[in-house]
Design a protein around this motif. Sequence first.
Motif, PDB file in Angstrom:
ATOM      1  N   ARG A 155       0.841  -1.193   0.000  1.00 47.37           N
ATOM      2  CA  ARG A 155       0.000   0.000   0.000  1.00 47.37           C
ATOM      3  C   ARG A 155       0.876   1.242   0.000  1.00 47.37           C
ATOM      4  NH1 ARG A 155      -3.250  -3.221   3.781  1.00 47.37           N
ATOM      5  NH2 ARG A 155      -1.903  -2.424   5.444  1.00 47.37           N
ATOM      6  N   LEU A 156       0.642   2.130  -0.927  1.00 53.89           N
ATOM      7  CA  LEU A 156       1.440   3.343  -1.039  1.00 53.89           C
ATOM      8  C   LEU A 156       1.241   4.226   0.181  1.00 53.89           C
ATOM      9  CD1 LEU A 156       0.741   4.176  -4.782  1.00 53.89           C
ATOM     10  CD2 LEU A 156       2.988   3.665  -3.824  1.00 53.89           C
ATOM     11  N   VAL A 157       2.347   4.713   0.734  1.00 54.06           N
ATOM     12  CA  VAL A 157       2.271   5.593   1.901  1.00 54.06           C
ATOM     13  C   VAL A 157       2.872   6.970   1.632  1.00 54.06           C
ATOM     14  CG1 VAL A 157       2.258   3.672   3.522  1.00 54.06           C
ATOM     15  CG2 VAL A 157       4.444   4.671   2.839  1.00 54.06           C
ATOM     16  N   HIS A 241       3.309  -3.859  -6.897  1.00 51.72           N
ATOM     17  CA  HIS A 241       1.853  -3.768  -6.938  1.00 51.72           C
ATOM     18  C   HIS A 241       1.397  -2.344  -6.642  1.00 51.72           C
ATOM     19  CE1 HIS A 241       1.903  -8.297  -5.669  1.00 51.72           C
ATOM     20  NE2 HIS A 241       2.316  -8.114  -6.908  1.00 51.72           N
ATOM     21  N   GLY A 242       2.088  -1.667  -5.718  1.00 50.88           N
ATOM     22  CA  GLY A 242       1.742  -0.281  -5.420  1.00 50.88           C
ATOM     23  C   GLY A 242       1.911   0.627  -6.615  1.00 50.88           C
ATOM     24  N   PHE A 243       3.013   0.470  -7.337  1.00 58.76           N
ATOM     25  CA  PHE A 243       3.223   1.270  -8.543  1.00 58.76           C
ATOM     26  C   PHE A 243       2.214   0.893  -9.626  1.00 58.76           C
ATOM     27  CE2 PHE A 243       7.580   2.627  -7.220  1.00 58.76           C
ATOM     28  CZ  PHE A 243       7.433   3.964  -7.537  1.00 58.76           C
ATOM     29  N   ALA A 244       1.825  -0.372  -9.672  1.00 60.07           N
ATOM     30  CA  ALA A 244       0.843  -0.788 -10.670  1.00 60.07           C
ATOM     31  C   ALA A 244      -0.502  -0.106 -10.422  1.00 60.07           C
ATOM     32  CB  ALA A 244       0.674  -2.307 -10.649  1.00 60.07           C
ATOM     33  N   LYS A 247      -0.172   3.530 -11.547  1.00 60.37           N
ATOM     34  CA  LYS A 247      -0.110   3.730 -12.989  1.00 60.37           C
ATOM     35  C   LYS A 247      -1.363   3.244 -13.703  1.00 60.37           C
ATOM     36  CE  LYS A 247       4.892   3.985 -13.491  1.00 60.37           C
ATOM     37  NZ  LYS A 247       6.086   3.496 -14.202  1.00 60.37           N
ATOM     38  N   ASN A 248      -2.350   2.768 -12.952  1.00 58.41           N
ATOM     39  CA  ASN A 248      -3.647   2.506 -13.561  1.00 58.41           C
ATOM     40  C   ASN A 248      -4.322   3.798 -14.018  1.00 58.41           C
ATOM     41  OD1 ASN A 248      -3.792  -0.281 -13.539  1.00 58.41           O
ATOM     42  ND2 ASN A 248      -4.651  -0.375 -11.477  1.00 58.41           N
ATOM     43  N   TRP A 249      -3.881   4.924 -13.467  1.00 62.27           N
ATOM     44  CA  TRP A 249      -4.370   6.219 -13.923  1.00 62.27           C
ATOM     45  C   TRP A 249      -3.644   6.545 -15.227  1.00 62.27           C
ATOM     46  CZ3 TRP A 249      -8.284   8.288 -11.041  1.00 62.27           C
ATOM     47  CH2 TRP A 249      -8.454   7.767  -9.767  1.00 62.27           C
ATOM     48  N   ARG A 250      -4.376   6.486 -16.319  1.00 61.97           N
ATOM     49  CA  ARG A 250      -3.746   6.562 -17.636  1.00 61.97           C
ATOM     50  C   ARG A 250      -3.164   7.926 -17.956  1.00 61.97           C
ATOM     51  NH1 ARG A 250      -8.266   3.232 -21.190  1.00 61.97           N
ATOM     52  NH2 ARG A 250      -8.169   1.304 -19.973  1.00 61.97           N
TER      53      ARG A 250
END
Length: 279
Positions: A155-157, A241-244, A247-250
């Motif tokens: 989880r991104l912090v 997974h956090g970076f994935a 980066k789901n925001w296109r």
Amino acid sequence: MKKNNPHVEGSDGLVYTARLPLSSATLNWLAELMRGHCKKIGSRWRALSAGKIAGIVLAVLRCDQRPGDLAGGNGVHRTTVSRWVREVIGLVAARAPRLDRALKKIARSGGGVVLLDGSLIRTRRRTGTENRKNYSGKHKCHGLLVIALTDDKGRLVWVSAVRPGRTSEITACRHDKLTAHLRAVDLGAIADLGFVGLDDSRLGADPAVITGYKAARNRPLTRGQKLSNKALAAARAPVEHGFAHLKNWRVLGKIRTDPKWATALVRALLVLTNREVAR
């Protein structure tokens, strides 16, 4: 006098609808944030409601829709949509966690380590002197470097300020005094081989940043070092997974905005990503 205000794409343009892969909770939260901001600054009237503005901004960020297309379908001007996007990004980015507070929160929850990694966000090639500093020799493309921390579950912090692509990951971490912040709360960070040399602690001290072993031309890795690298790679896998999720925001596919504004964009997307992941 008759007013003639044609749409951006022409008066006979087709209008289509699409489904955003986002929760209604995120939309409602963003709409309430917009309503509170309008009340605070005394803005009594907007061309569209706060809910529709929030939906338009999410469409721009999630699907990288052109502001001109969304403006034509909603009866407003393209510059109005661009202004809404920048306004909402500024509001959401202000709620991004600071480095020291994010690390203290993990330490209070009983966490012992964080995962550290960096990523390059591609940009359009710029002309003149701006062209050179954004070129990454490592990735052989133009982009902006961002450093991120996640917990042990991915989880991104926290995300750093966006820096030119030629900046190394170690230099970016030293600008943010990352190792000092980690030692202040007795936390360690697990990172890949790109961060070897970041921890400059004295001999015998507990390292704040744990990395693997690098092989040299005349010094191959031993079996124990290979096993250690394998274990560290498995431990730091959740950071990918956090970076994935981020980066789901296109809109991050290839940034076309001012690089100075990209820091606010990435931090706003961090807040929105955490809301989506935690729902």
